[in-house]
Enzyme design. Structure first.
Site, PDB file in Angstrom:
ATOM      1  N   ARG A  49     -10.759   3.881  -0.820  1.00  0.00           N
ATOM      2  CA  ARG A  49     -10.161   3.091   0.271  1.00  0.00           C
ATOM      3  C   ARG A  49     -10.370   3.841   1.596  1.00  0.00           C
ATOM      4  O   ARG A  49      -9.522   4.626   2.009  1.00  0.00           O
ATOM      5  CB  ARG A  49      -8.672   2.890   0.022  1.00  0.00           C
TER       6      ARG A  49
ATOM      7  N   GLU B  52     -11.132 -11.096  -4.270  1.00  0.00           N
ATOM      8  CA  GLU B  52      -9.679 -10.969  -4.117  1.00  0.00           C
ATOM      9  C   GLU B  52      -9.071 -12.158  -3.382  1.00  0.00           C
ATOM     10  O   GLU B  52      -7.902 -12.147  -3.015  1.00  0.00           O
ATOM     11  CB  GLU B  52      -9.299  -9.640  -3.457  1.00  0.00           C
TER      12      GLU B  52
ATOM     13  N   ASN C 277      -4.676  -7.121  -6.704  1.00  0.00           N
ATOM     14  CA  ASN C 277      -3.488  -7.066  -5.836  1.00  0.00           C
ATOM     15  C   ASN C 277      -3.509  -8.213  -4.831  1.00  0.00           C
ATOM     16  O   ASN C 277      -2.522  -8.915  -4.633  1.00  0.00           O
ATOM     17  CB  ASN C 277      -3.439  -5.742  -5.060  1.00  0.00           C
ATOM     18  N   ASP C 278      -4.669  -8.360  -4.191  1.00  0.00           N
ATOM     19  CA  ASP C 278      -4.771  -9.448  -3.216  1.00  0.00           C
ATOM     20  C   ASP C 278      -5.002 -10.785  -3.891  1.00  0.00           C
ATOM     21  O   ASP C 278      -4.536 -11.821  -3.398  1.00  0.00           O
ATOM     22  CB  ASP C 278      -5.897  -9.157  -2.215  1.00  0.00           C
TER      23      ASP C 278
ATOM     24  N   CYS D 198     -10.343  -3.365  -9.915  1.00  0.00           N
ATOM     25  CA  CYS D 198      -9.857  -2.156  -9.243  1.00  0.00           C
ATOM     26  C   CYS D 198      -8.463  -2.336  -8.668  1.00  0.00           C
ATOM     27  O   CYS D 198      -7.945  -1.457  -8.001  1.00  0.00           O
ATOM     28  CB  CYS D 198     -10.835  -1.712  -8.161  1.00  0.00           C
TER      29      CYS D 198
ATOM     30  N   ARG E 104     -15.606   1.640  -0.335  1.00  0.00           N
ATOM     31  CA  ARG E 104     -15.268   0.311   0.193  1.00  0.00           C
ATOM     32  C   ARG E 104     -15.214   0.405   1.709  1.00  0.00           C
ATOM     33  O   ARG E 104     -14.604   1.325   2.261  1.00  0.00           O
ATOM     34  CB  ARG E 104     -13.911  -0.148  -0.336  1.00  0.00           C
TER      35      ARG E 104
ATOM     36  N   HIS F  48       0.819  -1.221   0.000  1.00  0.00           N
ATOM     37  CA  HIS F  48       0.000   0.000   0.000  1.00  0.00           C
ATOM     38  C   HIS F  48       0.850   1.266   0.000  1.00  0.00           C
ATOM     39  O   HIS F  48       0.410   2.313  -0.470  1.00  0.00           O
ATOM     40  CB  HIS F  48      -1.011  -0.042   1.149  1.00  0.00           C
TER      41      HIS F  48
HETATM   42  C1  PEP Z   1      -6.771  -5.229  -4.374  1.00  0.00           C
HETATM   43  O1  PEP Z   1      -6.489  -6.055  -3.509  1.00  0.00           O
HETATM   44  O2  PEP Z   1      -6.540  -5.412  -5.595  1.00  0.00           O
HETATM   45  C2  PEP Z   1      -7.399  -3.958  -4.008  1.00  0.00           C
HETATM   46  C3  PEP Z   1      -7.845  -3.116  -4.908  1.00  0.00           C
HETATM   47  O3  PEP Z   1      -7.476  -3.655  -2.683  1.00  0.00           O
HETATM   48  P1  PEP Z   1      -6.211  -3.170  -1.824  1.00  0.00           P
HETATM   49  O4  PEP Z   1      -5.082  -2.915  -2.758  1.00  0.00           O
HETATM   50  O5  PEP Z   1      -6.626  -1.957  -1.092  1.00  0.00           O
HETATM   51  O6  PEP Z   1      -5.953  -4.334  -0.930  1.00  0.00           O
HETATM   52 MG    MG Z   2      -7.321  -5.843  -1.549  1.00  0.00          MG
END
Ligand code: PEP
Ligand code: MG
Length: 594
Positions: free
Chosen positions: A308, A448, A471-472, A519, A345, A201
């Site tokens: 976020r 995710e 991402n997750d 996203c 979110r 992050h």
């Molecule tokens: C993700 O996991 O892709 C996402 C958009 O959420 P974050 O990056 O805040 O975990």
């Molecule tokens: Mg995420």
């Protein structure tokens, strides 16, 4: 001597500036320039007053030391007093103020960083250990400075300038995501950190600022010295320390080229994102705070696909935002969007976005063994129903003022769907009973976790929309900590397992007619735009600064031709013929045939 430090490129562009080294524990020290003779003098006086105060404090502490106390205690106080009385410390600190126009706190931490480095490099172990004294003294002095308010030269009263004579870049061992947020409108033109992965992050917030950043540069904060000239190449993930004039010229040229390209892309801002074969694509923005909405609208976003909200909950020293504060926060974003949708979110706390220690202590969540797999995101919300209710009520109330969509992070269990519905029902019922207005709200699930991707059709049936958090999804599919630079080479969005899960999720949503978007960072990475289009994706949410570049690819894409590429990519499982090489090869062939 010129040296190069290698890390991960997380935010593109070239930054050239002097290094400002900041200890991870002191990232909240204010960094701003002071303008004018009077204001500079005021900063110097603040420094002198702070020093006198600390000398008085230490002298009185020393006087109170009991006779039978260990003699080391006396010696320690003596060392601290000696350092403080050393004119060279104060003279050098003042020089940062007079020569560079740094505010007092910045000047002090810059000089103490220089001294700490000198102690570190001493052969004598006793002297080396004096670094700790320097750290303690810095803390005392900063505290004392805090007491002597920066009336004459604080960012809030206009006696400051945006830019000093030389641009500055920030170098730190680590910066927490919430700390990174405070640099959003700062004087720094680039960032380098020792730790962090591509989708940590910290990297995401750096990317959202659209200034060059390199993370995971391991030794950077040790190798780079205070005030060194550095070039940050955010495309290559390289930091060049003390570059020669020839190298500097080369990077200045490259930076100019990038600026020209950005200005060219900027002209696409108001152009609708439609493919060559006439398919309209929604380009939405990811934001961290309401003020980001301005940037999103300016960049041509059609709304916010991911807000976020957890950033509002961090650094709160045990005082989490109440319903009113959250409501005001969301309302601010709605107002800035002028009727476009806002996807809020719910809090995604945990993993590399922890709440501060006081809050976790109060909530008894302090012993977390494996935070990425633990009480994170929706699990945290469901385990703290009163906090969840507070957020749901704030979002529902905000929805009376605009087009609001509620997005729930990290779902994996069917039971969670029921629990969420139940909580929403309670929130709506209570608002209705109290006569408080709320609007229609669409509820969406983030996909995710691989379990959710494999059961995407269930989630797609139960929710109004789904959003893929790549991402997750990558982190959990490949079992790679997204924030750990040591395994960052294995964090591979092109892994066939990841691509198949994304494709499967999009297909499942389409089958049941559920709107789907991405996203995660893949949505804003132009390397994946065509592939995601080929998978059937029609809604992308990304940092505002990425919109123009992605739009350019969309405008040049023909989705009909991309279908054949997709099949080849999804079936590729050869170690040398990776999905990426297959994709690139087929695209090149297509380009040649076109
Ligand atoms: C993700 O996991 O892709 C996402 C958009 O959420 P974050 O990056 O805040 O975990
Ligand atoms: Mg995420």
């Amino acid at each position: 001597m010129t040296i190069q430090v290698f890390g991960l490129p997380v935010s593109q562009g070239i930054a050239i500036g002097r290094a400002v080294l900041v200890a991870s524990s002191r990232v909240d020290v204010a960094h701003y320039y002071v303008e004018g003779e009077q204001a500079l003098q005021f900063e110097i006086e603040r420094l002198q007053r702070a020093r006198s105060q600390v000398i008085a404090e230490l002298s009185s502490l020393q006087a109170d030391i009991p006779k039978d106390a260990p003699p080391e205690l006396w010696a320690l106080m003596d060392v601290h007093l000696m350092l403080l009385n050393d004119e060279s410390l104060i003279a050098a600190t003042q020089e940062w103020v007079t020569e560079r126009s740094y505010n007092a706190e910045w000047a002090l931490s810059a000089q103490l960083e220089v001294m700490a480095r000198q102690f570190d490099e001493m052969d004598d172990e006793y002297l080396r250990e004096r670094r700790a004294d320097i750290e303690q003294l810095t803390e005392r002095m900063l505290k004392a400075l805090n007491g002597h308010a920066a009336q004459a030269a604080h960012p809030s009263n206009g006696h400051v300038i945006e830019q000093g004579d030389d641009p500055v870049v920030l170098v730190a061992s680590d910066i927490a995501p919430a700390d990174m947020l405070q640099f959003k409108h700062s004087i720094f033109t680039g960032f380098v950190t020792d730790v962090g992965g591509r989708t940590s992050h910290t990297a995401i917030v750096a990317r959202s600022m659209a200034i060059p950043a390199v993370v995971g540069a391991r030794e950077a904060s040790r190798l780079i010295r205070q005030d060194d000239w550095v070039v940050i190449d955010g495309d290559a993930g390289v930091v060049i320390v003390n570059p020669s004039p020839i190298i500097l010229d080369e990077y200045r040229f490259k930076r100019r080229e990038i600026e020209l390209e950005r200005a060219r892309l900027d002209r696409l801002r108001h152009k609708p994102a439609v493919t060559l074969d006439g398919i309209a694509i929604d380009l939405l923005a990811n934001i961290e705070q309401p003020s980001d909405v301005q940037h999103a609208v300016h960049a041509g976003a059609m709304g916010v696909g991911l807000f976020r909200t957890e950033f509002l909950f961090m650094h709160r020293n045990g005082h989490l935002p109440d319903e009113e504060e959250q409501y005001t926060h969301y309302l601010q974003a709605i107002e800035g969007l002028d009727g476009q949708p806002l996807t809020i979110r719910t809090i995604d706390i945990g993993a590399d976005k922890p709440l501060d220690r006081m809050t976790t202590h109060e909530l008894r969540h302090e012993h977390i063994l494996n935070p990425a797999m633990g009480l994170r995101a929706i699990r945290w919300s469901l385990s703290e129903p009163s906090m969840f209710q507070t957020q749901l009520r704030a979002v529902l109330r905000a929805s009376a003022h605009g087009q609001v969509r509620l997005l729930l992070p990290m779902l994996a269990q069917i039971a969670e769907i029921r629990a969420i519905r139940q909580q929403l029902m309670v929130a709506k019922k209570e608002l209705t009973q109290s006569g408080i207005a709320f609007g229609e709200i669409e509820v969406g699930a983030m996909i995710e976790v691989p379990a959710a991707a494999l059961m995407a059709s269930t989630f797609a049936r139960d929710f109004d929309f789904i959003s893929i958090g790549t991402n997750d999804l990558i982190q959990y599919t490949l079992a790679i900590d997204r924030a750990d630079e040591q395994v960052s080479h294995l964090y591979d969005p092109w892994h066939p397992a990841v691509l198949r899960l994304i494709h499967q999720t999009i297909a499942a949503a389409k089958t049941v007619g559920c709107p789907v978007s991405v996203c995660g960072e893949m949505a804003g990475d132009v390397a994946f735009t065509e592939l995601l289009l080929a998978m059937g994706l029609r809604s992308f949410s990304m940092h505002p600064s990425q919109i123009a570049e992605v739009k350019q690819i969309i405008l040049r894409s023909d989705v009909r031709r991309l279908g054949a590429v997709l099949d080849r990519v999804l079936l590729s499982d050869h170690p040398e013929q990776t999905a990426r090489t297959v994709f690139d090869a087929v695209r090149t062939l297509q380009g040649a045939a076109a």
